[in-house]
Scaffold this active site. Structure first.
Site, PDB file in Angstrom:
ATOM      1  N   TYR A   1      11.011  22.442 -14.543  1.00 24.40           N
ATOM      2  CA  TYR A   1      12.111  23.187 -14.032  1.00 24.40           C
ATOM      3  C   TYR A   1      11.716  23.203 -11.532  1.00 24.40           C
ATOM      4  O   TYR A   1      12.636  23.517 -11.673  1.00 24.40           O
ATOM      5  CB  TYR A   1      11.504  24.532 -14.041  1.00 24.40           C
TER       6      TYR A   1
ATOM      7  N   SER B   1      16.026  28.455  -7.036  1.00 20.51           N
ATOM      8  CA  SER B   1      15.412  29.481  -7.625  1.00 20.51           C
ATOM      9  C   SER B   1      14.230  29.697  -6.203  1.00 20.51           C
ATOM     10  O   SER B   1      14.361  28.828  -5.781  1.00 20.51           O
ATOM     11  CB  SER B   1      14.426  29.194  -8.630  1.00 20.51           C
TER      12      SER B   1
HETATM   13  P1  NAD Z   1      20.096  33.209 -18.831  1.00 21.90           P
HETATM   14  O1  NAD Z   1      19.766  33.073 -19.680  1.00 21.90           O
HETATM   15  O2  NAD Z   1      20.774  34.776 -18.590  1.00 21.90           O
HETATM   16  O3  NAD Z   1      21.529  32.333 -18.947  1.00 21.90           O
HETATM   17  C1  NAD Z   1      21.272  30.858 -18.427  1.00 21.90           C
HETATM   18  C2  NAD Z   1      22.969  30.969 -19.302  1.00 21.90           C
HETATM   19  O4  NAD Z   1      22.839  29.268 -19.099  1.00 21.90           O
HETATM   20  C3  NAD Z   1      23.609  31.465 -19.996  1.00 21.90           C
HETATM   21  O5  NAD Z   1      24.852  31.622 -19.883  1.00 21.90           O
HETATM   22  C4  NAD Z   1      23.617  29.767 -21.088  1.00 21.90           C
HETATM   23  O6  NAD Z   1      24.218  30.007 -22.392  1.00 21.90           O
HETATM   24  C5  NAD Z   1      23.549  28.916 -20.498  1.00 21.90           C
HETATM   25  N1  NAD Z   1      23.122  27.666 -20.279  1.00 21.90           N
HETATM   26  C6  NAD Z   1      22.366  27.082 -21.131  1.00 21.90           C
HETATM   27  N2  NAD Z   1      22.008  25.815 -21.661  1.00 21.90           N
HETATM   28  C7  NAD Z   1      23.294  25.452 -21.485  1.00 21.90           C
HETATM   29  C8  NAD Z   1      23.936  23.706 -21.453  1.00 21.90           C
HETATM   30  N3  NAD Z   1      23.365  23.228 -22.175  1.00 21.90           N
HETATM   31  N4  NAD Z   1      24.871  23.926 -21.357  1.00 21.90           N
HETATM   32  C9  NAD Z   1      26.001  25.024 -20.691  1.00 21.90           C
HETATM   33  N5  NAD Z   1      25.540  26.074 -20.282  1.00 21.90           N
HETATM   34  C10 NAD Z   1      24.079  26.197 -21.513  1.00 21.90           C
HETATM   35  O7  NAD Z   1      19.349  32.552 -17.455  1.00 21.90           O
HETATM   36  P2  NAD Z   1      19.492  33.073 -15.679  1.00 21.90           P
HETATM   37  O8  NAD Z   1      17.866  33.694 -15.755  1.00 21.90           O
HETATM   38  O9  NAD Z   1      20.631  34.379 -15.604  1.00 21.90           O
HETATM   39  O10 NAD Z   1      19.425  32.159 -14.934  1.00 21.90           O
HETATM   40  C11 NAD Z   1      20.571  31.741 -14.446  1.00 21.90           C
HETATM   41  C12 NAD Z   1      20.227  30.480 -13.238  1.00 21.90           C
HETATM   42  O11 NAD Z   1      19.512  31.116 -12.636  1.00 21.90           O
HETATM   43  C13 NAD Z   1      19.315  29.888 -13.323  1.00 21.90           C
HETATM   44  O12 NAD Z   1      20.195  28.292 -13.120  1.00 21.90           O
HETATM   45  C14 NAD Z   1      17.851  29.476 -13.091  1.00 21.90           C
HETATM   46  O13 NAD Z   1      16.991  28.696 -13.185  1.00 21.90           O
HETATM   47  C15 NAD Z   1      18.357  31.119 -12.438  1.00 21.90           C
HETATM   48  N6  NAD Z   1      17.178  31.007 -11.950  1.00 21.90           N
HETATM   49  C16 NAD Z   1      16.964  32.617 -12.680  1.00 21.90           C
HETATM   50  C17 NAD Z   1      15.747  33.142 -12.465  1.00 21.90           C
HETATM   51  C18 NAD Z   1      15.763  34.629 -12.981  1.00 21.90           C
HETATM   52  O14 NAD Z   1      14.705  35.034 -12.152  1.00 21.90           O
HETATM   53  N7  NAD Z   1      15.956  35.014 -13.973  1.00 21.90           N
HETATM   54  C19 NAD Z   1      15.044  33.258 -10.933  1.00 21.90           C
HETATM   55  C20 NAD Z   1      15.238  32.327 -10.406  1.00 21.90           C
HETATM   56  C21 NAD Z   1      16.388  31.256 -10.761  1.00 21.90           C
END
Ligand code: NAD
Length: 256
Positions: free
Chosen positions: A151, A138
């Site tokens: 985080y 991130s």
């Molecule tokens: P999201 O909530 O859409 O997806 C998260 C995914 O992780 C889902 O498939 C969920 O089922 C899975 N998950 C959650 N807990 C779990 C567990 N205990 N075991 C297995 N799977 C699990 O979120 P996202 O925004 O797509 O985030 C994905 C990644 O991107 C994360 O690592 C997040 O930190 C990172 N990220 C997101 C953003 C943003 O703005 N959305 C920005 C930077 C980084």
């Protein structure tokens, strides 16, 4: 480009993970999905791209389940060639109010799970002398924000882990890199928009505009499709010597 190869994407039933899985499938990779919630929808989306798709429901807080998932992927597809450590959660609170069990959960899912999947994937990648490990970190792996102690610690940690794995594989055909998105409009971020709207009496549009305005100079969300294309680049021959980078795609967030 990835026909005959297999990609395992953790947390790929939603958001960024699903976007990356679709982009890799678009290049011909068979896909092992993981994550909670609706599984049949994502499976059908990947299958419609003409590749094989498997699913394992490992809970990323549990090392034994991660081990089982890695074994299941190898049994189904022979080997994991591309590992995308993407599963992640967020919790927002000041340090002194941060529930210790939320700290443990964020560190387990956002950091330790990537260590376990990586250590289990590396032997077969090294034996094949080809592999790609892509850690979805991130912009919070590069800079901090208030109220996100677990985080930010986990994401800085995964950027550090990316560099160690890149050094240990530097003379091999295995590479390890991190992707550092800014805001991406997924369920993880929509929850933060909703909380802002509720706390301040704002509409969804107003809360979204303020959320972007606080951090992201472009005033635009990065999309899962754009992040998928970056993952495809890391898998390409042009990226053979891209090792240990933390590449932000953040609308200028970290440039400030
Ligand atoms: P999201 O909530 O859409 O997806 C998260 C995914 O992780 C889902 O498939 C969920 O089922 C899975 N998950 C959650 N807990 C779990 C567990 N205990 N075991 C297995 N799977 C699990 O979120 P996202 O925004 O797509 O985030 C994905 C990644 O991107 C994360 O690592 C997040 O930190 C990172 N990220 C997101 C953003 C943003 O703005 N959305 C920005 C930077 C980084």
């Amino acid at each position: 480009m990835l026909t005959g190869k297999t990609a395992l994407v953790t947390g790929s039933t939603s958001g960024i993970g699903l976007g990356i899985a679709k982009a890799l499938a678009g290049q011909g990779a068979n896909i092992m999905l993981n994550g909670f919630g609706d599984v049949e929808g994502p499976k059908a989306e990947i299958a419609s791209l003409g590749v094989k798709v498997g699913y394992h429901g490992a809970d990323m807080t549990k090392p034994a389940e991660i081990e089982d998932m890695m074994k299941a992927a190898a049994a189904r597809f022979g080997r994991v060639d591309v590992l995308v450590n993407n599963a992640g959660i967020q919790h927002v609170a000041k340090v002194e109010d941060f529930p210790p069990e939320r700290w443990d959960a964020v560190i387990a899912i956002n950091l330790s799970s990537a260590f376990h999947a990586t250590r289990l994937a590396l032997p077969a990648m090294k034996a094949a002398n080809w592999g790609r490990i892509i850690n979805v970190a991130s912009v919070h792996g590069l800079v901090a924000s208030t109220e996100k102690v677990a985080y930010v610690a986990a994401k800085h940690g995964i950027v550090g882990m990316t560099k160690v794995v890149a050094l240990e594989t530097a003379t091999t055909g295995v590479t390890c890199n991190a992707i550092c998105p800014g805001w991406v409009l997924t369920p993880l971020v929509q929850k933060q928009v909703d909380a802002k709207a509720a706390a301040n009496g704002w509409s969804n549009e107003e809360a979204t505009r303020r959320l972007l305005g606080e951090k992201e100079p472009s005033m635009q969300f990065t999309t899962p499709e754009e992040l998928g294309e970056l993952a495809v680049f890391f898998c390409s021959p042009a990226a053979n010597n891209v090792r240990g980078v933390a590449w932000n795609m953040d609308g200028g967030w970290a440039a400030q």
